[in-house]
Design an enzyme around this catalytic site. Structure first.
Site, short mmCIF file in Angstrom:
data_model
loop_
_atom_site.label_atom_id
_atom_site.label_comp_id
_atom_site.label_asym_id
_atom_site.label_seq_id
_atom_site.Cartn_x
_atom_site.Cartn_y
_atom_site.Cartn_z
N VAL A 94 95.73 52.27 27.76
CA VAL A 94 95.13 52.80 26.42
C VAL A 94 93.74 52.15 26.13
O VAL A 94 93.54 50.95 26.06
CB VAL A 94 96.09 52.32 25.07
CG1 VAL A 94 95.33 53.18 24.02
CG2 VAL A 94 97.45 53.08 25.69
N HIS A 104 109.79 49.47 24.31
CA HIS A 104 110.27 50.60 24.25
C HIS A 104 111.01 51.42 25.38
O HIS A 104 111.73 52.30 25.42
CB HIS A 104 109.49 51.82 23.46
CG HIS A 104 108.33 52.39 24.22
ND1 HIS A 104 107.08 51.61 24.57
CD2 HIS A 104 108.16 53.75 24.84
CE1 HIS A 104 106.40 52.54 25.51
NE2 HIS A 104 106.96 53.58 25.86
N THR A 143 90.02 38.08 21.56
CA THR A 143 91.09 37.43 22.42
C THR A 143 91.31 38.79 23.69
O THR A 143 91.41 40.02 23.47
CB THR A 143 92.47 37.67 21.84
OG1 THR A 143 92.47 38.77 21.00
CG2 THR A 143 92.45 36.21 20.91
N LYS A 200 84.73 47.25 15.95
CA LYS A 200 84.31 46.77 17.24
C LYS A 200 84.50 47.55 18.48
O LYS A 200 83.70 47.48 19.39
CB LYS A 200 84.68 44.97 17.43
CG LYS A 200 86.19 45.08 17.43
CD LYS A 200 86.86 44.96 19.12
CE LYS A 200 88.16 44.94 19.12
NZ LYS A 200 88.66 44.89 20.49
N SER A 251 100.30 44.44 27.53
CA SER A 251 99.60 43.22 27.81
C SER A 251 99.48 42.10 26.58
O SER A 251 99.46 40.85 26.63
CB SER A 251 98.22 43.62 28.37
OG SER A 251 97.24 44.34 27.66
N GLY A 265 90.76 38.64 16.15
CA GLY A 265 89.96 37.81 16.54
C GLY A 265 89.63 38.23 17.99
O GLY A 265 90.23 39.04 18.96
#
Length: 339
Positions: free
Chosen positions: A282, A35, A140, A194, A14, A138
């Site tokens: 993930v 991959h 996003t 974070k 993504s 950052g």
């Protein structure tokens, strides 16, 4: 022209796809490698990444590519966007195929599994000192970036010219504002810590705590991040920017965050395996928690929130007991050096 590009992106999930879409929409010929050949073939046929970003079209300047050698030969600018636990593997596969003038930037957020090393250390171990390195980080969410919604990130690197070139490549007046930063360590660390705090925020909400508790976790999480960063030589001011406070607030407060949703599921009673299955992608924060915990212990840095998230994920502690332990800690001054 067919086999050349302004930049090659490694990682067709993504976030890698979102960055590639942004680059291509900005007028840059962008090669996107993944991959799994079948996945890349689907990108070519569908002209979208239906597996990760359904309904968002790929620009004409975005070229999906399944062959790693072809992708790396296309450009000297290489943007790596893969999970932290496979970063070293992908870089090892790429090394013999890199151009002599290659320059490597990554958007991977995390630390090396087991050791807690920064991604820069993994990159140097694999590549040596031959190539310029940089990191972008950052607040996003991939879907918003891919859809062209306004976003801001920071970039830091080992070579000022490379950093300048990346800012020019990525910056778009309509969709992406890019800030140059000189804190290479701080930008890498913010993206890992974070994720841990976001799981903590999800746990807090999942067990029924409210906005007050969530805000306290974010605030004290920022203290933990800054404390660890300073111990590693980062600048405290970095953590008041995009890669620190910005990413922390975004990831802790919006349910687009996999890490927050993972914590929510755990707080509501799911076990770790079931919570991961529920997310379906993930969850970087699961590994990041162990990595950050290991690093903090090695450096002797006190990180109570990280400690309790680790206990929940890896030692079977209940979220309620973890919250009780945080709340029952000895009273200290807010501005003291330890919580």
């Amino acid at each position: 022209m067919k086999n050349t590009a302004d930049i090659t992106v490694l990682g067709a999930g993504s976030y890698g796809t979102a960055l590639a879409i942004s680059l291509a929409s900005n007028g840059h010929r962008t090669m996107l490698w993944g991959h799994e050949p079948e996945h890349i073939e689907n990108l070519k046929n569908d002209k979208s990444n239906e597996a990760f970003l359904p309904g968002i079209p790929l620009p004409d300047l975005l070229i999906p590519e399944a062959d790693l050698a072809t992708a790396l030969a296309a450009s000297n600018n290489v943007l790596v966007v893969v999970p932290s636990h496979v970063f070293g593997l992908v870089l090892s596969q790429a090394k013999p195929l890199l151009r002599k003038d290659s320059r490597i930037v990554w958007a991977t957020k995390g630390l090396e599994p087991e050791t807690g090393r920064l991604i820069q250390d993994v990159a140097r171990e694999v590549l040596g000192d031959e190539y310029p390195l940089a990191v972008l980080s950052g607040p996003t969410f991939a879907k918003e970036l891919a859809a062209g919604m306004p976003t801001a990130i920071s970039i830091a690197g080992t070579d000022p010219q490379f950093t300048k070139d990346l800012v020019e490549l990525l910056h778009s007046p309509k969709r992406l504002r890019v800030y140059a930063n000189d804190d290479f360590i701080g930008l890498q660390l913010g993206g890992a810590v974070k994720n841990v705090i976001a799981i903590g925020a999800g746990l807090s909400d999942g067990i029924g705590f409210g906005a007050n508790a969530r805000t306290a976790l974010i605030t004290r999480g920022l203290v933990e991040l800054t404390r660890l960063g300073e111990a590693m030589g980062a600048q405290a001011s970095t953590f008041m920017g995009m890669a620190g406070l910005g990413d922390l607030v975004l990831t802790c407060t919006d349910n687009q965050s996999r890490n927050r949703r993972f914590g929510l599921a755990l707080g509501k009673g799911s076990d770790v395996e079931a919570a991961q299955e529920e997310i379906g992608q993930v969850v970087e924060g699961y590994r990041n928690t162990k990595e950050v915990y290991t690093l903090a212990k090695r450096l002797g840095v006190e990180m109570p929130i990280t400690e309790q998230v680790y206990q929940v994920l890896y030692k079977g502690k209940s979220p309620v007991d973890a919250a009780k332990e945080l709340l029952s800690r000895e009273q200290k001054s807010e501005t003291s050096s330890a919580e």
